[in-house]
Design a protein around this motif. Structure first.
Motif, short mmCIF file in Angstrom:
data_model
loop_
_atom_site.label_atom_id
_atom_site.label_comp_id
_atom_site.label_asym_id
_atom_site.label_seq_id
_atom_site.Cartn_x
_atom_site.Cartn_y
_atom_site.Cartn_z
N GLN A 127 -4.00 6.02 -27.34
CA GLN A 127 -5.15 6.47 -26.57
C GLN A 127 -5.31 5.58 -25.33
N GLN A 128 -5.98 6.11 -24.34
CA GLN A 128 -6.35 5.34 -23.13
C GLN A 128 -5.13 4.69 -22.48
N LEU A 129 -4.17 5.55 -22.11
CA LEU A 129 -2.97 5.07 -21.42
C LEU A 129 -3.12 5.26 -19.91
N ILE A 130 -2.59 4.31 -19.17
CA ILE A 130 -2.52 4.42 -17.71
C ILE A 130 -1.07 4.23 -17.30
N ASP A 131 -0.44 5.31 -16.84
CA ASP A 131 0.93 5.23 -16.35
C ASP A 131 0.88 4.92 -14.86
N LEU A 132 1.39 3.77 -14.47
CA LEU A 132 1.28 3.33 -13.08
C LEU A 132 2.05 4.23 -12.12
N ALA A 147 8.60 -0.94 -11.78
CA ALA A 147 8.01 -2.28 -11.77
C ALA A 147 8.55 -3.14 -10.63
N LYS A 148 9.87 -3.12 -10.42
CA LYS A 148 10.45 -3.97 -9.37
C LYS A 148 9.90 -3.60 -7.99
N THR A 149 9.83 -2.30 -7.73
CA THR A 149 9.34 -1.85 -6.42
C THR A 149 7.86 -2.17 -6.27
N ALA A 150 7.08 -1.96 -7.32
CA ALA A 150 5.65 -2.22 -7.26
C ALA A 150 5.35 -3.70 -7.02
N ILE A 151 6.08 -4.57 -7.71
CA ILE A 151 5.88 -6.01 -7.51
C ILE A 151 6.23 -6.40 -6.07
N GLY A 156 5.06 -9.03 -2.61
CA GLY A 156 6.13 -9.55 -1.77
C GLY A 156 7.10 -10.42 -2.54
N GLN A 157 7.31 -10.08 -3.83
CA GLN A 157 8.16 -10.88 -4.69
C GLN A 157 9.16 -9.99 -5.42
N LYS A 158 10.19 -10.62 -5.98
CA LYS A 158 11.27 -9.91 -6.67
C LYS A 158 11.15 -10.13 -8.17
N LEU A 159 10.96 -9.04 -8.91
CA LEU A 159 10.91 -9.11 -10.36
C LEU A 159 12.33 -9.04 -10.92
N ALA A 160 12.70 -10.04 -11.70
CA ALA A 160 14.04 -10.05 -12.30
C ALA A 160 14.13 -8.99 -13.39
N LYS A 161 15.11 -8.09 -13.27
CA LYS A 161 15.32 -7.04 -14.26
C LYS A 161 16.82 -6.97 -14.54
N SER A 162 17.27 -7.72 -15.54
CA SER A 162 18.69 -7.78 -15.86
C SER A 162 19.09 -6.59 -16.73
N LYS A 163 20.06 -5.81 -16.26
CA LYS A 163 20.56 -4.70 -17.07
C LYS A 163 21.23 -5.21 -18.33
N HIS A 164 21.86 -6.36 -18.23
CA HIS A 164 22.53 -6.94 -19.39
C HIS A 164 21.53 -7.20 -20.51
N ILE A 165 20.34 -7.69 -20.15
CA ILE A 165 19.32 -7.96 -21.16
C ILE A 165 18.63 -6.67 -21.60
N TYR A 188 3.74 -7.92 -18.59
CA TYR A 188 2.95 -8.75 -17.69
C TYR A 188 2.97 -8.18 -16.27
N ALA A 189 4.12 -7.74 -15.81
CA ALA A 189 4.20 -7.15 -14.46
C ALA A 189 3.28 -5.93 -14.36
N ALA A 190 3.22 -5.15 -15.42
CA ALA A 190 2.38 -3.95 -15.40
C ALA A 190 0.90 -4.30 -15.26
N ILE A 191 0.43 -5.28 -16.01
CA ILE A 191 -0.99 -5.62 -15.91
C ILE A 191 -1.30 -6.29 -14.57
N CYS A 192 -0.35 -7.05 -14.02
CA CYS A 192 -0.55 -7.65 -12.69
C CYS A 192 -0.68 -6.57 -11.62
N VAL A 193 0.18 -5.57 -11.68
CA VAL A 193 0.13 -4.47 -10.71
C VAL A 193 -1.17 -3.69 -10.87
N HIS A 194 -1.53 -3.40 -12.10
CA HIS A 194 -2.78 -2.67 -12.36
C HIS A 194 -3.98 -3.43 -11.79
N GLN A 195 -4.03 -4.74 -12.03
CA GLN A 195 -5.16 -5.53 -11.54
C GLN A 195 -5.20 -5.56 -10.02
#
Length: 204
Positions: A127-132, A147-151, A156-165, A188-195
């Protein structure tokens, strides 16, 4: 200062030049491993109006193979993350209570697949979902904003998103430190963008 979103999202080349996004460190990540820690995590999470949310699943490698995930469910406030592993069955009721709470918004990127997996494996309807992605589309963006684009756009920062991980084995019982950091900082990136969108008056 008010946030002004760019007319055109930054491309990968530009994002690669940005300074790194400062995410949560290991001491701010709680891996919920027992009933007692689940109850403590639940009390902490229910204090928040909104939490970042995401899931991780062991990847599938063959055509037609169905995912057995999610194997990890992660939630994050602005200063702490909680990770639940599906094999720790005695902890999952706390995660499900948060997911089904109408008082705590769960915020994430591209949640459609997560919802499908939650419904298939656990019969859970959050319930109560927010899709950014919807939040950015409401600002006129036609392409999906991840997430990477939104951050990059908001901080003005780069979110590390390793495909390997991201394609590692999320079903293992002892997650590696890199997996813990990856999973926690997705939420964490999602809540930062939302805020940030809330602060700018660009989201509900």
């Amino acid at each position: 200062m008010p946030v002004t979103l760019p007319a055109t999202p930054p491309d990968k080349t530009h994002i690669a030049t940005l300074p790194p996004f400062t995410g949560l460190t290991l001491e701010r990540i709680t891996v919920v491993t027992c009933r007692a820690s689940a109850e403590a995590a639940l009390l902490q999470m229910l204090r928040h109006d909104a939490l970042g949310f995401d899931t991780e699943s062991r990847p599938t490698f063959h055509k037609g193979q169905n995912s057995e995930g999610p194997h990890v469910l992660q939630f994050s406030s602005m200063d702490r993350a909680w990770l639940f592993q599906s094999h720790q069955q005695e902890t999952l009721s706390a995660a499900f209570e948060v997911l089904q709470s109408a008082q705590v918004a769960k915020v994430g990127f591209g949640l459609k697949s997560d919802l499908g997996h939650l419904g298939t494996r656990f019969g859970i309807i959050p319930q109560q979902l927010i899709d950014l992605d919807h939040s950015f589309r409401a600002q006129g963006y036609r392409q999906q904003i991840g997430a990477k684009t939104a951050i990059a756009m908001l901080f003005g920062q780069k979110l590390a998103k390793s495909k390997h991980i991201s394609t590692s084995n999320w079903a293992i019982k002892q997650l590696a430190e890199r997996q813990l950091l990856y999973a926690a900082n997705d939420a964490y990136a999602a809540i930062c963008v939302h805020q940030a969108l809330l602060d700018a008056g660009l989201s509900r």
